[in-house]
Design a protein around this motif. Structure first.
Motif, PDB file in Angstrom:
ATOM      1  N   MET A   1      -1.547   1.165   5.184  1.00 41.26           N
ATOM      2  CA  MET A   1      -0.124   1.196   4.258  1.00 41.26           C
ATOM      3  C   MET A   1      -0.323   0.810   3.005  1.00 41.26           C
ATOM      4  O   MET A   1       0.493   1.272   1.921  1.00 41.26           O
ATOM      5  CB  MET A   1       0.718   0.064   4.992  1.00 41.26           C
ATOM      6  CG  MET A   1       1.326   0.531   6.442  1.00 41.26           C
ATOM      7  SD  MET A   1       2.035   1.943   6.346  1.00 41.26           S
ATOM      8  CE  MET A   1       3.632   1.702   5.396  1.00 41.26           C
ATOM      9  N   PRO A   2      -1.317  -0.245   2.450  1.00 37.44           N
ATOM     10  CA  PRO A   2      -1.574  -0.304   1.061  1.00 37.44           C
ATOM     11  C   PRO A   2      -2.112   1.052   0.330  1.00 37.44           C
ATOM     12  O   PRO A   2      -1.379   1.435  -0.828  1.00 37.44           O
ATOM     13  CB  PRO A   2      -2.423  -1.247   0.834  1.00 37.44           C
ATOM     14  CG  PRO A   2      -2.368  -2.044   2.179  1.00 37.44           C
ATOM     15  CD  PRO A   2      -2.107  -1.085   3.055  1.00 37.44           C
ATOM     16  N   ARG A   3      -2.795   1.794   0.893  1.00 41.53           N
ATOM     17  CA  ARG A   3      -3.206   2.955   0.136  1.00 41.53           C
ATOM     18  C   ARG A   3      -2.003   4.045   0.279  1.00 41.53           C
ATOM     19  O   ARG A   3      -1.779   5.035  -0.577  1.00 41.53           O
ATOM     20  CB  ARG A   3      -4.380   3.824   0.902  1.00 41.53           C
ATOM     21  CG  ARG A   3      -5.757   3.106   0.861  1.00 41.53           C
ATOM     22  CD  ARG A   3      -6.699   3.595   1.918  1.00 41.53           C
ATOM     23  NE  ARG A   3      -7.167   4.931   0.997  1.00 41.53           N
ATOM     24  CZ  ARG A   3      -8.106   5.475   1.473  1.00 41.53           C
ATOM     25  NH1 ARG A   3      -8.746   5.307   2.843  1.00 41.53           N
ATOM     26  NH2 ARG A   3      -8.335   6.754   1.025  1.00 41.53           N
ATOM     27  N   TYR A   4      -1.185   4.071   1.381  1.00 43.89           N
ATOM     28  CA  TYR A   4      -0.226   4.943   1.367  1.00 43.89           C
ATOM     29  C   TYR A   4       0.849   4.484   0.289  1.00 43.89           C
ATOM     30  O   TYR A   4       1.697   5.359  -0.550  1.00 43.89           O
ATOM     31  CB  TYR A   4       0.622   4.799   2.770  1.00 43.89           C
ATOM     32  CG  TYR A   4       1.731   5.972   2.934  1.00 43.89           C
ATOM     33  CD1 TYR A   4       1.519   7.315   3.150  1.00 43.89           C
ATOM     34  CD2 TYR A   4       2.989   5.521   3.058  1.00 43.89           C
ATOM     35  CE1 TYR A   4       2.608   7.830   3.218  1.00 43.89           C
ATOM     36  CE2 TYR A   4       4.094   6.270   3.288  1.00 43.89           C
ATOM     37  CZ  TYR A   4       3.882   7.604   3.420  1.00 43.89           C
ATOM     38  OH  TYR A   4       5.096   8.723   3.672  1.00 43.89           O
ATOM     39  N   ALA A   5       1.204   3.251   0.006  1.00 45.23           N
ATOM     40  CA  ALA A   5       2.213   2.761  -0.897  1.00 45.23           C
ATOM     41  C   ALA A   5       1.683   3.047  -2.338  1.00 45.23           C
ATOM     42  O   ALA A   5       2.514   3.365  -3.262  1.00 45.23           O
ATOM     43  CB  ALA A   5       2.368   1.278  -0.743  1.00 45.23           C
ATOM     44  N   LEU A  10       4.325   3.462  -5.425  1.00 42.87           N
ATOM     45  CA  LEU A  10       5.137   2.154  -5.397  1.00 42.87           C
ATOM     46  C   LEU A  10       4.334   1.118  -6.006  1.00 42.87           C
ATOM     47  O   LEU A  10       4.851  -0.182  -6.488  1.00 42.87           O
ATOM     48  CB  LEU A  10       5.506   1.929  -3.825  1.00 42.87           C
ATOM     49  CG  LEU A  10       6.174   2.913  -3.205  1.00 42.87           C
ATOM     50  CD1 LEU A  10       6.495   2.316  -1.854  1.00 42.87           C
ATOM     51  CD2 LEU A  10       7.465   3.313  -4.297  1.00 42.87           C
ATOM     52  N   VAL A  11       2.793   0.786  -5.500  1.00 40.66           N
ATOM     53  CA  VAL A  11       1.904  -0.087  -6.214  1.00 40.66           C
ATOM     54  C   VAL A  11       0.712   0.275  -6.956  1.00 40.66           C
ATOM     55  O   VAL A  11       0.286   1.559  -6.639  1.00 40.66           O
ATOM     56  CB  VAL A  11       1.679  -1.164  -4.926  1.00 40.66           C
ATOM     57  CG1 VAL A  11       2.725  -1.681  -4.249  1.00 40.66           C
ATOM     58  CG2 VAL A  11       0.710  -0.239  -4.121  1.00 40.66           C
ATOM     59  N   THR A  12       0.166  -0.499  -7.674  1.00 45.62           N
ATOM     60  CA  THR A  12      -1.228  -0.305  -8.140  1.00 45.62           C
ATOM     61  C   THR A  12      -2.130  -1.011  -7.375  1.00 45.62           C
ATOM     62  O   THR A  12      -1.878  -1.411  -6.328  1.00 45.62           O
ATOM     63  CB  THR A  12      -1.273  -0.360  -9.624  1.00 45.62           C
ATOM     64  OG1 THR A  12      -1.009  -1.854  -9.885  1.00 45.62           O
ATOM     65  CG2 THR A  12      -0.274   0.386 -10.500  1.00 45.62           C
TER      66      THR A  12
END
Length: 222
Positions: A1-5, A10-12
């Protein structure tokens, strides 16, 4: 999920982006059509944070009116890998990647508000003309693209929006719809539009980074 975000813009590595901050406040459930379009844009933009193959599949494989399948997507992905630089992946990895890509648009928890893929059989989908991209989402994408590709330019050719893999193909837009969007942006004072003689020109009227103000407009009517 962090990589998808991260791929969705949405995020760096360690913080929320401008987009992530606005969505966290205005649409924390990630349910609005505008949010889905903004995430799709960042995944699909050639200069964006999404995986390189996403842009390839969106702009060269997802053609409204055509039918696709997981097997078809896997074949296209294998071809793209060879074209991209000769990288070889295991067949199982390619199939899994194709499944993730399709699921991102077909599953309710993904970008299904776009209504881009319609199930027509087991692991088969019809590519539909998606929901129209809202004006201020397109404006955000144009400003973001301009900042990355033409940061020192005040004018660009209108035809640049129709470059292969450009904004028109990312948002599945024909010439008449792009014309409507840029005319509306000119009315809003974001750009000037010069069409006295070709090549027609877009002239930016903003200074600095207006993406935050544009996102305020996006979520007035998400």
């Amino acid at each position: 999920m962090p990589r998808y975000a991260q791929g969705c813009g949405l995020v760096t590595a360690d913080s929320l982006t401008v987009l992530g901050n606005h969505i966290a406040k205005a649409d924390p459930t990630l349910s609005c059509l505008s949010t889905h379009w903004l995430m799709h844009y960042h995944l699909s933009a050639p200069q964006g944070p999404g995986p390189w193959f996403w842009h390839y599949l969106v702009t060269r494989v997802l053609k409204p009116g055509y039918e696709i399948s997981g097997h078809h997507l896997a074949q296209e992905l294998a071809h793209a890998l060879r074209e991209h630089g000769g990288t070889r992946l295991q067949e199982r990895t390619i199939r899994t990647t194709a499944t993730v890509f399709i699921g991102s648009y077909a599953k309710p928890e993904g970008l299904s508000a776009l209504r881009l893929l319609q199930p027509v059989g087991k692991n088969r989908y019809l590519v539909r003309q998606p929901e129209p991209v809202p004006l201020w989402v397109f404006a955000y994408a144009l400003v973001d693209t301009w900042r990355q590709l033409w940061p020192d330019r005040v004018t660009v050719n209108l035809a640049s929006l129709f470059d292969p893999g450009g904004l028109s193909s990312i948002f599945f837009l024909d010439e008449s719809r792009v014309d409507q969007l840029v005319v509306s942006m000119a009315r809003e004072g974001l750009i000037d539009l010069y069409r006295v003689a070709p090549p027609y020109q877009l002239v930016r009227r903003w200074e600095g980074d207006p993406r935050g103000q544009i996102l305020e407009r996006v979520y007035e009517h998400p």
